[in-house]
Design a protein around this motif. Structure first.
Motif, PDB file in Angstrom:
ATOM      1  N   LYS A  77       0.814  -1.217   0.000  1.00 20.56           N
ATOM      2  CA  LYS A  77       0.000   0.000   0.000  1.00 20.56           C
ATOM      3  C   LYS A  77       0.850   1.271   0.000  1.00 20.56           C
ATOM      4  O   LYS A  77       0.621   2.186  -0.793  1.00 20.56           O
ATOM      5  CB  LYS A  77      -0.936  -0.005   1.207  1.00 20.56           C
ATOM      6  CG  LYS A  77      -2.001  -1.095   1.121  1.00 20.56           C
ATOM      7  CD  LYS A  77      -2.946  -1.039   2.307  1.00 20.56           C
ATOM      8  CE  LYS A  77      -4.039  -2.101   2.185  1.00 20.56           C
ATOM      9  NZ  LYS A  77      -4.965  -2.075   3.344  1.00 20.56           N
ATOM     10  N   LYS A  78       1.816   1.349   0.900  1.00 19.20           N
ATOM     11  CA  LYS A  78       2.721   2.491   0.908  1.00 19.20           C
ATOM     12  C   LYS A  78       3.987   2.084   1.643  1.00 19.20           C
ATOM     13  O   LYS A  78       4.002   1.093   2.391  1.00 19.20           O
ATOM     14  CB  LYS A  78       2.076   3.709   1.582  1.00 19.20           C
ATOM     15  CG  LYS A  78       1.809   3.537   3.064  1.00 19.20           C
ATOM     16  CD  LYS A  78       1.257   4.831   3.672  1.00 19.20           C
ATOM     17  CE  LYS A  78       1.069   4.671   5.186  1.00 19.20           C
ATOM     18  NZ  LYS A  78       0.587   5.925   5.802  1.00 19.20           N
ATOM     19  N   GLU A 167      -3.301   4.669  -2.093  1.00 18.30           N
ATOM     20  CA  GLU A 167      -2.557   3.493  -1.673  1.00 18.30           C
ATOM     21  C   GLU A 167      -2.332   2.552  -2.850  1.00 18.30           C
ATOM     22  O   GLU A 167      -3.097   2.519  -3.802  1.00 18.30           O
ATOM     23  CB  GLU A 167      -3.315   2.752  -0.562  1.00 18.30           C
ATOM     24  CG  GLU A 167      -3.384   3.517   0.739  1.00 18.30           C
ATOM     25  CD  GLU A 167      -4.033   2.709   1.853  1.00 18.30           C
ATOM     26  OE1 GLU A 167      -4.811   1.771   1.545  1.00 18.30           O
ATOM     27  OE2 GLU A 167      -3.779   3.009   3.032  1.00 18.30           O
TER      28      GLU A 167
END
Length: 384
Positions: A77-78, A167
């Motif tokens: 996602k990050k 994300e």
């Protein structure tokens, strides 16, 4: 009750214990584990089944959380160093603590599973429940590795693969959606030059500085650059020079290693246009944003511009040498030799890239990295 044919999470749980490894060593001494061997593992149902499943599920979640922290995961996602703090040092400290907790929890889970199974099968005289740190499958924080992965994520943001505002993958082909990029705007033409000196306003180090300001704030830019440089440990007299040398010499090699597929080789999604060992010209593009006119733009907007800079710098140095003292003249001549070698290299490179630019080649992303990369291999860096 002893049975076999375990499926799903129960099979994974039992397979991960030291007891399972003990039995597998008997069933398959050659370590050639397959579904048939796994299914032959004896299973004794006990009152501990619920505890075993809970421990196993938690272990699975811990392992998945670790795997998803890195960009090769489909569920990434990050980057884990993107946190609500103003310095990378603070972010890394939080990440380090999180990794340590996850590592210790997984180790505890595995040891508890071992104790339960050793007791169930009466193997107290043959096995111990302790798990060595090297056998715990989640990773602890590693400053250099995690800083390099942060730089990889930053490059992804520069190209629009990732965004600070959404994300996961923001772009991997298809229709471009500019609304996804508010906090940091990706490079417009999909070409990011890497130079050995700060010739350009939009080279990779300048873009990294802009990205760091967007993520951590302008006030801590120098502190964050120093922290990155120290973690990289590359040669250079300033933080920017150290980071520049990393991008020049090591980034693409690390990128190829990150995007490697077991049994299929390395599959870089950021392509390095590279004139050769003299660093006459280097620039990255993002494969998924490639267009038929990309190489023509590289040639006219970047290669030709760099050639002009070399000509100007060489003329300036020749004039300075003529008026320099003996000691200074030696230093300036060394620099001149370097520039002349780079100028000669980029002239040869311009001929190669001119040939490809005129063809206006299209690529099909469905053909994959290997086939598409080979089309341009004469002007791209060798996959390391």
């Amino acid at each position: 009750e002893i049975g076999s044919g375990l499926v799903g999470s129960e099979m994974c749980i039992r397979d991960s214990s030291c007891v399972a490894q003990h039995f597998l060593g008997i069933l398959s001494p050659t370590l050639d584990y397959n579904n048939g061997n796994i299914e032959k593992l004896p299973y004794i149902s006990t009152k501990n089944d619920d505890v075993i499943i809970d421990l196993g599920i938690d272990a699975e979640e811990q392992s998945k959380a670790d795997w998803d922290s890195f960009e090769v995961s489909w569920d990434f996602k990050k980057h884990p160093l993107l946190r609500n703090v103003s310095t990378i040092y603070e972010a890394f400290t939080l990440w380090q603590s999180e990794c340590e907790d996850r590592f210790n929890q997984l180790k505890t889970n595995e040891e508890e599973l071992n104790r339960i199974f050793i007791d169930i099968y009466g193997l107290q005289d043959e096995l111990t429940p302790e798990v060595e740190d090297k056998d715990v499958t989640v990773r602890k924080a590693d400053l250099q590795r995690d800083i390099k992965s942060l730089l990889s994520y930053a490059v992804g943001c520069m190209f629009g693969r990732y965004s600070l505002d959404v994300e996961g993958l923001a772009y991997a082909g298809g229709e471009w959606d500019s609304s996804k990029y508010q906090s940091y705007i990706p490079d417009e033409d999909n070409v990011i030059p890497i130079t050995d000196e700060e010739y350009l306003d939009d080279d990779i180090v300048s873009r990294l500085c802009a990205w760091l300001k967007a993520v951590y704030g302008a006030d801590t830019l120098e502190e964050n650059l120093d922290y990155i440089a120290k973690a990289l440990g590359n040669k250079g007299s300033t933080s920017r020079e150290i980071i520049r040398n990393y991008f020049l010499n090591d980034f693409f090699k690390d990128h190829c290693q990150t995007y490697s597929v077991t049994g299929s080789g390395k599959r870089p999604i950021y392509w390095l246009f590279d004139s050769g060992k003299k660093n006459g010209f280097k620039a990255l593009i993002y494969m998924h944003r490639y267009q038929p006119d990309t190489i023509a733009r590289i040639r006219t907007d970047y290669v030709h511009e760099q050639q002009a800079r070399y000509r100007t710098a060489i003329a300036d140095l020749e004039q300075r040498i003529a008026n320099a003292s003996t000691g200074e003249r030696v230093k300036l001549k060394k620099k001149l030799t370097t520039l002349q070698a780079q100028d000669a290299e980029i002239r040869t490179y311009e001929e190669k890239i001119h040939h490809l630019a005129d063809k206006m080649i299209s690529i099909d992303l469905d053909d994959g990295v290997k086939k598409n990369y080979a089309i341009f291999q004469d002007v791209l860096a060798k996959i390391k």
